[in-house]
Design an enzyme around this catalytic site. Structure first.
Site, short mmCIF file in Angstrom:
data_model
loop_
_atom_site.label_atom_id
_atom_site.label_comp_id
_atom_site.label_asym_id
_atom_site.label_seq_id
_atom_site.Cartn_x
_atom_site.Cartn_y
_atom_site.Cartn_z
N ASN A 180 0.85 -1.19 0.00
CA ASN A 180 0.00 0.00 0.00
C ASN A 180 0.89 1.24 0.00
O ASN A 180 2.12 1.14 -0.01
CB ASN A 180 -0.99 -0.02 1.16
N GLY A 240 -6.53 1.96 -2.09
CA GLY A 240 -7.92 1.93 -1.63
C GLY A 240 -8.88 2.42 -2.70
O GLY A 240 -8.86 1.95 -3.84
N ALA A 241 -9.72 3.39 -2.33
CA ALA A 241 -10.75 3.90 -3.23
C ALA A 241 -10.16 4.65 -4.43
O ALA A 241 -10.89 4.97 -5.38
CB ALA A 241 -11.70 4.81 -2.48
N GLY A 243 -7.80 3.40 -6.35
CA GLY A 243 -7.25 2.44 -7.29
C GLY A 243 -5.85 2.01 -6.96
O GLY A 243 -5.47 1.91 -5.79
N ASP A 248 -16.82 -3.35 5.35
CA ASP A 248 -15.61 -3.61 6.13
C ASP A 248 -14.44 -3.79 5.17
O ASP A 248 -14.48 -4.68 4.31
CB ASP A 248 -15.81 -4.86 6.98
N ASP A 260 -5.50 -8.25 1.31
CA ASP A 260 -5.18 -9.67 1.16
C ASP A 260 -5.88 -10.24 -0.07
O ASP A 260 -5.30 -11.03 -0.82
CB ASP A 260 -5.60 -10.45 2.40
N SER A 294 -14.80 -7.73 -2.00
CA SER A 294 -14.48 -8.24 -0.67
C SER A 294 -14.92 -7.31 0.45
O SER A 294 -15.08 -7.75 1.60
CB SER A 294 -12.97 -8.49 -0.56
#
Length: 286
Positions: free
Chosen positions: A179, A199-200, A202, A224, A230, A260
């Site tokens: 990340n 994250g949001a 991309g 969540d 993962d 997910s």
């Protein structure tokens, strides 16, 4: 699609999940606004189950304690279709993670490794891809990667939690998944390809002299985000094993990760291959 044989070397934890109205600041005490939940977890366990959901034959190399948490964790993995032959039982408590999740689905996590500190590398490797993460000893990850390199098995390393990585390990990695904060901590490691998840926003793919961005799949019903990284790493590894180009593999992983986050816990929302395809019009290679 070909049948994928994947080896995952990583952690097994039991997650204690606490819902909070907002993640606490240092020194702050907050009251949970939902009942506490016990969920199966660990980066390695989540990745193994994610690969199994996508249809891979998964060999999982991990460790649990000889305790109720370990027995339960092993049963959860087996029920999900993961081969637990190489999940060792050791004289240490099963790993535990405390996960706090706010009303927007964001989380913070504290892990007590326990038995994960005793995970040993596989002595043999018969797989189409090796997926590693770092909730196990660095020496274990490095030894597994070296074996994979010797056998010409592609290595995907999810370098989380962040820590300094030896050049010998990086030399055996084909694709590094991190990340943004982990990427900043690592600097500019010498690996053939890096996928930076945001994250949001991309992800960013760096391969050779090329760098390009891939937009995230919009998700309106985030519940969540635990385990989304993962899921991304596992789906990317599945794409690598299929022989996808990195662009297609990262797009596939983004769609899997988006699905997910629509269910509570790290594993409940992990999608099947068909569910990923239903999310959007896919390239023919999927």
């Amino acid at each position: 699609m070909k049948a994928v044989r994947a080896c995952v070397v990583g952690s097994t934890n039991v997650d204690l999940v606490l819902g909070v109205p907002a993640l606490p600041a240092p020194g702050e005490t907050v009251l949970s606004d939902r009942d506490a939940r016990r969920e199966p977890g660990g980066k390695g366990g989540n990745q193994a189950v994610a690969l199994a959901r996508l249809g891979a034959q998964v060999r999982f190399v991990s460790a649990v304690g000889n305790d109720p948490e370990g027995w339960w964790s092993r049963a959860q993995l087996a029920e999900a279709g993961v081969d637990v032959t190489d999940v060792a039982t050791v004289e240490a408590p099963t790993g535990v993670a405390v996960v706090m999740v706010d009303t927007a689905g964001e989380n913070c996590i504290v892990v007590s490794p326990g038995a994960n500190a005793h995970v040993a590398p596989p002595e043999q490797l018969d797989a189409d891809v090796l997926l590693l993460s770092l909730e196990v000893p660095l020496a274990t990850a490095a030894a597994a990667a070296a074996t994979a390199r010797r056998l010409a098995v592609p290595v995907v390393l999810n370098a989380a939690p962040a820590q300094p990585l030896p050049a010998t390990l990086l030399a055996d990695v084909d694709v590094l998944v991190v990340n943004e904060s982990e990427w900043a901590d690592l600097g500019n490691p010498a690996v053939p390809a890096v996928v930076v998840t945001r994250g949001a926003r991309g992800c960013v793919v760096v391969a050779g002299h090329r760098t390009w961005e891939l937009a995230a799949v919009p998700v309106e019903d985030v519940v969540d985000t635990t385990g989304a990284g993962d899921c991304f790493a596992a789906a990317l590894a599945w794409g690598v094993a299929q022989g996808f180009g990195l662009d297609d593999a990262a797009r596939f992983a983004s769609r899997a990760a988006a699905l997910s986050v629509t269910a509570p816990g790290a594993r409940a929302g992990l999608p099947t291959h068909d569910e990923v395809l239903q999310r959007t019009t896919p390239p023919s290679s999927w």
